[in-house]
Design an enzyme around this catalytic site. Structure first.
Site, PDB file in Angstrom:
ATOM      1  CD  GLN A   1      44.352  29.777  39.713  1.00 33.58           C
ATOM      2  OE1 GLN A   1      43.905  29.946  40.829  1.00 33.58           O
ATOM      3  NE2 GLN A   1      45.164  30.654  39.150  1.00 33.58           N
TER       4      GLN A   1
ATOM      5  CG  HIS B   1      46.551  27.857  44.373  1.00 32.69           C
ATOM      6  ND1 HIS B   1      47.278  28.435  45.377  1.00 32.69           N
ATOM      7  CD2 HIS B   1      46.559  28.751  43.349  1.00 32.69           C
ATOM      8  CE1 HIS B   1      47.704  29.633  44.988  1.00 32.69           C
ATOM      9  NE2 HIS B   1      47.290  29.846  43.761  1.00 32.69           N
TER      10      HIS B   1
ATOM     11  CD  GLU C   1      40.580  33.771  42.598  1.00 34.69           C
ATOM     12  OE1 GLU C   1      40.620  32.537  42.346  1.00 34.69           O
ATOM     13  OE2 GLU C   1      41.180  34.294  43.555  1.00 34.69           O
ATOM     14  CG  HIS C   2      42.778  34.685  38.748  1.00 37.83           C
ATOM     15  ND1 HIS C   2      42.779  33.586  39.570  1.00 37.83           N
ATOM     16  CD2 HIS C   2      43.266  35.709  39.482  1.00 37.83           C
ATOM     17  CE1 HIS C   2      43.254  33.936  40.767  1.00 37.83           C
ATOM     18  NE2 HIS C   2      43.559  35.207  40.746  1.00 37.83           N
TER      19      HIS C   2
ATOM     20  CG  ASP D   1      48.755  35.097  42.107  1.00 40.56           C
ATOM     21  OD1 ASP D   1      47.597  35.547  42.226  1.00 40.56           O
ATOM     22  OD2 ASP D   1      49.003  33.968  41.657  1.00 40.56           O
TER      23      ASP D   1
ATOM     24  CG  HIS E   1       8.469  58.474  60.145  1.00 39.73           C
ATOM     25  ND1 HIS E   1       8.271  57.610  61.190  1.00 39.73           N
ATOM     26  CD2 HIS E   1       9.634  58.068  59.563  1.00 39.73           C
ATOM     27  CE1 HIS E   1       9.266  56.727  61.221  1.00 39.73           C
ATOM     28  NE2 HIS E   1      10.108  56.989  60.241  1.00 39.73           N
TER      29      HIS E   1
END
Lengths: 430, 430
Positions: free
Chosen positions: A259, A262, A327-328, A361, A420
């Site tokens: 991770q 990145h 996220e993960h 991934d 209406h």
């Protein structure tokens, strides 16, 4: 140094809050620049698009070379090794098989008083997929966006990808070819988003724009939102590993580093019930860092945003995980299936010691476009549902209308919407 | 005068395009004001919230009276007539029954190589519902937002509603009570959105904010998006009626006027294959306008944005409807079920002569929060899916990991993400 926290420390609450609120992205103020670019593309179409592309990408395109020809796509696809092609095909087949199961079904029924009610799903007609250039130009992301679009039944997929100095990553075009994407343009940045949203002579407008990008792309997506749909504004990637004493420190360390590599604000957090594992993972991270080609970037990511949190119990780990809403989330524990239902805020959950996040991934089959920055509290990962939309169906006959009319007229009158009410009652006076 | 178009006119294409692109909202530039308000509420919490509320709403609240007590809710609910209460209960029961059918099911399975894959749905923990004050303070909208939240399993629903000069519409609180909403605050505007997103001492933060509002509320929702989720930015309401010669001109006219009475940019369009019906509807609109209490507002809406388009065939009507992508589409034709599948861009479709759109606003059971401003091309109406989120599940065992590893490692290397590849391969070297 990464952060080391322990729930038993006196200052834990404050430090954990600081970790939660830590800003991992520099908020570049690019709104005004992007605003100008969008206005220019709207006003001058292809001319602006070509000028901006040649300026920002140091490229040399003309309106007639904006789009990759079928021959160019084939030639690029032929340049990837058989090994890469085969890996892309494996990924494509698995992603497709999994996303086929996400297709929603129409449901139209008649209720007990004769009212027809229902939900009908329709594919979005035209979708644009943004593929970044440079370091983060990932063929896997082409598959993750294009496959659910195809599975959903989207008729037209327009892909844009910048070609800095005229160069393109052959694997990007190979992935597009495998996914069946044939409409690909050599443009990127805010100008590409503007072209997709408003259209030019060469690029017809789309209905929704997907895919990640830099600050300019993100700002452009925000600005065209409403005119077209957008997927999400992606933030830096993140992983949370929950580990007990059954975890292998070398494997956990490898996942934290995957991770961290990145860069750009990526965050790796370990939450463990085992203080010895905490120490062992910290040591393993240092040891493994030394052999990574991207050591510097990865080390910076780990040291700036990484954290190891020791907790007294898995209950505490669950509570922290739900507040972090990562996220993960990897469950590197003895009984991951028992823990899974308790993790309510997560983009994706990876079960057990043999499921490194990187499998997801690429070839697991699930989508790797997932909610970041704590948005898993309210948002979902990309899937077929993002490429379809729901239409409500309602139908009354004279008898069911007569049954429902009094309540409708009463509510319309309460809301001072007389026309209406009248549109209902006029149908009863025959 | 409304617009009169005919697809056989020489200037049709240009006039239709102008109708599509016509701007029905004044874009008030309120971003900076809203930015300041949000910063103030973040910095000073309840103090700012109370000050701003008392200033903008000419109210007189303190932190301890911000929240309606249970007694206040009961008392207000008791003030509505039995007829209104019964109508709200009918609406509630029907909306609930229909939305129960929208609950998505988890789907977790093991594939042929032993990989566990799946989709798990979880309710969002805390949701804020914005209810406007003033003219557009609709009890029906309380139900349309609160019921899907309850059905989804949202644990905490915080409702905010401004009380100008301290006044509240009793039917709003009655609707909230029927829907089971008990946490209600007398605040509105950007300050209410800020409080819901960031929290104050009195109002705990939520994860997602739903509901319509004025330009300040819309701008505030845009600004807090990312920190929390939002539903959509609602635009002016609109109806498209497709009618053939079987339609009743008085009924069609009544439906066009029901939409026009919303004012504020609301748009009513008739598309018909029958020129005589076009004339008859135009005359009926004039006749019925004269008897409406809101005649002036409704007439202005109809004359400014209304349109009657005569077409040569239902095929043409379908094509125009899909380009307009209206919030509401009524099929006032002989065989509505045959036409329905061809209308792909619509928030909701109303089948046949006995289904006025207003039935869907109140008691049909479907949701009346629908995509406006052509966004039905890519967006859906509100439903249970907006109150849940999806988590991907992925699990490998040693054998399936070994099968998938080579492709994953190849793709990681192609993307120059060596630590990704390493997190997979390290698990194979035992």
């Amino acid at each position: 140094m990464p952060s080391f926290l322990d729930t038993r420390d006196a200052d834990f609450a404050a430090r954990f809050q600081a970790l939660l609120e830590g800003k991992r992205e520099s908020s570049q103020e690019v709104g005004d620049v992007v605003n100008t670019i969008i206005a220019d593309v709207r006003a001058r179409g292809d001319d602006a698009l070509v000028e901006l592309t040649n300026k920002f990408d140091k490229a040399n395109v003309t309106p007639s070379t904006l789009r990759f020809t079928q021959e160019e796509i084939e030639a690029a696809a032929a340049r990837v090794t058989p090994e890469v092609r085969s890996a892309l095909e494996t990924a494509h087949a698995r992603i497709k098989a999994h996303h086929e199961k996400q297709k929603p079904a129409d449901h139209i029924y008649t209720d007990e008083i004769g009212v027809t009610l229902g939900t009908r799903w329709t594919p979005i007609e035209a979708v644009g997929i943004y593929v970044p250039g440079g370091l983060a130009s990932y063929p896997s992301s082409v598959l993750m966006n294009a496959v659910p679009a195809k599975v959903a039944g989207v008729e037209r997929i327009a892909m844009v990808v910048p070609t800095p100095r005229g160069e393109i990553n052959a694997a990007i075009l190979a992935a597009a070819k495998i996914a069946g994407v044939t409409e690909i343009y050599r443009v990127g940045g805010a100008q590409a988003v503007a072209a997709l949203a408003y259209g030019t002579k060469t690029i017809a407008p789309v209905d929704k724009i997907m895919g990640p990008g830099n600050a300019y792309v993100a700002a452009a997506k925000r600005q065209v939102f409403g005119k077209v749909g957008i997927d999400m504004i992606a933030g830096p990637s993140e992983v949370l590993v929950i580990a007990d004493s059954s975890a292998n420190p070398a494997w956990v360390a490898a996942d934290l580093l995957a991770q961290a590599e990145h860069g750009a604000g990526a965050q790796s957090i370990l939450v463990t019930t085992d203080p010895r594992l905490a120490d062992a993972v910290a040591k393993e991270v240092d040891r493994q860092l030394a052999v990574l080609p991207r050591e510097q970037l990865t080390r910076e990511g780990w040291e700036e945003f990484g954290a190891i949190i020791t907790v007294a119990s898995l209950d505490e780990a669950v509570e922290l995980a739900n507040r972090i809403a990562s996220e993960h989330v990897e469950l590197a524990v003895d009984d991951p299936k028992a823990l899974m239902p308790r993790i309510r805020n997560a983009g994706a959950i990876f079960l057990g010691h043999h499921t490194p996040e990187a499998i997801g991934d690429y070839v697991g089959g699930s989508n790797h476009v997932l909610p970041t920055a704590r948005s898993a509290r309210f948002a979902s990962g990309l899937g077929v549902l993002d490429f379809v939309k729901r239409t409500s169906i309602l139908g009354c006959d004279p008898s069911s209308l007569a049954i429902l009319a009094p309540a409708a007229v009463t509510l319309a009158e309460t809301e001072a919407l007389d026309a209406h009410g009248r549109s209902v009652s006029i149908r009863l006076n025959r």
